[in-house]
Write a protein that holds these residues in place. Structure first.
Motif, PDB file in Angstrom:
ATOM      1  N   TYR A   5     -10.657 -43.954  -9.472  1.00 41.88           N
ATOM      2  CA  TYR A   5     -11.612 -42.872  -9.223  1.00 41.88           C
ATOM      3  C   TYR A   5     -11.254 -41.640 -10.065  1.00 41.88           C
ATOM      4  O   TYR A   5     -12.113 -41.050 -10.735  1.00 41.88           O
ATOM      5  N   LEU A   6      -9.980 -41.253 -10.046  1.00 41.96           N
ATOM      6  CA  LEU A   6      -9.545 -40.068 -10.784  1.00 41.96           C
ATOM      7  C   LEU A   6      -9.653 -40.252 -12.293  1.00 41.96           C
ATOM      8  O   LEU A   6     -10.088 -39.341 -12.999  1.00 41.96           O
ATOM      9  N   LEU A   9     -13.247 -39.950 -13.236  1.00 47.65           N
ATOM     10  CA  LEU A   9     -13.643 -38.554 -13.130  1.00 47.65           C
ATOM     11  C   LEU A   9     -13.133 -37.743 -14.322  1.00 47.65           C
ATOM     12  O   LEU A   9     -13.868 -36.953 -14.922  1.00 47.65           O
ATOM     13  N   LEU A  10     -11.890 -37.960 -14.683  1.00 42.54           N
ATOM     14  CA  LEU A  10     -11.311 -37.241 -15.815  1.00 42.54           C
ATOM     15  C   LEU A  10     -11.999 -37.605 -17.125  1.00 42.54           C
ATOM     16  O   LEU A  10     -12.221 -36.741 -17.974  1.00 42.54           O
ATOM     17  N   ASN A  11     -12.347 -38.867 -17.301  1.00 39.59           N
ATOM     18  CA  ASN A  11     -13.041 -39.293 -18.521  1.00 39.59           C
ATOM     19  C   ASN A  11     -14.463 -38.747 -18.595  1.00 39.59           C
ATOM     20  O   ASN A  11     -14.890 -38.264 -19.653  1.00 39.59           O
ATOM     21  N   THR A  12     -15.195 -38.828 -17.503  1.00 42.49           N
ATOM     22  CA  THR A  12     -16.610 -38.487 -17.541  1.00 42.49           C
ATOM     23  C   THR A  12     -16.898 -37.005 -17.342  1.00 42.49           C
ATOM     24  O   THR A  12     -17.674 -36.417 -18.087  1.00 42.49           O
ATOM     25  N   VAL A  13     -16.288 -36.388 -16.362  1.00 47.27           N
ATOM     26  CA  VAL A  13     -16.584 -34.989 -16.044  1.00 47.27           C
ATOM     27  C   VAL A  13     -15.735 -34.031 -16.877  1.00 47.27           C
ATOM     28  O   VAL A  13     -16.235 -33.037 -17.396  1.00 47.27           O
ATOM     29  N   PRO A  22      -1.883 -43.209 -15.774  1.00 49.46           N
ATOM     30  CA  PRO A  22      -1.699 -42.486 -14.506  1.00 49.46           C
ATOM     31  C   PRO A  22      -0.323 -41.855 -14.341  1.00 49.46           C
ATOM     32  O   PRO A  22      -0.138 -41.004 -13.485  1.00 49.46           O
ATOM     33  N   GLU A  23       0.625 -42.246 -15.172  1.00 52.60           N
ATOM     34  CA  GLU A  23       1.968 -41.675 -15.079  1.00 52.60           C
ATOM     35  C   GLU A  23       2.129 -40.431 -15.946  1.00 52.60           C
ATOM     36  O   GLU A  23       3.182 -39.800 -15.939  1.00 52.60           O
ATOM     37  N   LYS A  24       1.093 -40.054 -16.678  1.00 49.45           N
ATOM     38  CA  LYS A  24       1.146 -38.843 -17.498  1.00 49.45           C
ATOM     39  C   LYS A  24       0.694 -37.650 -16.665  1.00 49.45           C
ATOM     40  O   LYS A  24      -0.187 -37.758 -15.825  1.00 49.45           O
TER      41      LYS A  24
END
Length: 78
Positions: A5-6, A9-13, A22-24
């Motif tokens: 989900y995150l 969200l980060l890619n699109t919004v 996810p570890e960054k």
């Protein structure tokens, strides 16, 4: 579940390019402080979970935020 989900969200919004590890940290993903504040407000509104500033900083990773959402009982949108 929350990691996917995150990252979506980060890619699109928030227009974070490429594949998100996810570890960054948000700093490594080049998410600025204004975007983090917007992300916090977005998550609070959409998932009905409070996100304190101490819990979301440039040093926070996507995986850590996903775990926080799970711990706080975030409700995924339908």
């Amino acid at each position: 579940m929350y990691v996917e989900y995150l990252t979506n969200l980060l890619n699109t919004v928030y227009k974070v390019p490429g594949t998100i590890d996810p570890e960054k940290s948000f700093l490594e993903l080049e998410v600025d402080s204004l975007s983090l504040a917007e992300l916090s407000a977005h998550l609070e509104d959409e998932l009905d979970v409070p996100i304190d500033e101490e819990n979301l900083s440039a040093a926070t990773t996507v995986a850590e935020l996903a775990a926080l959402l799970e711990t706080h009982g975030a409700v995924m949108p339908a």
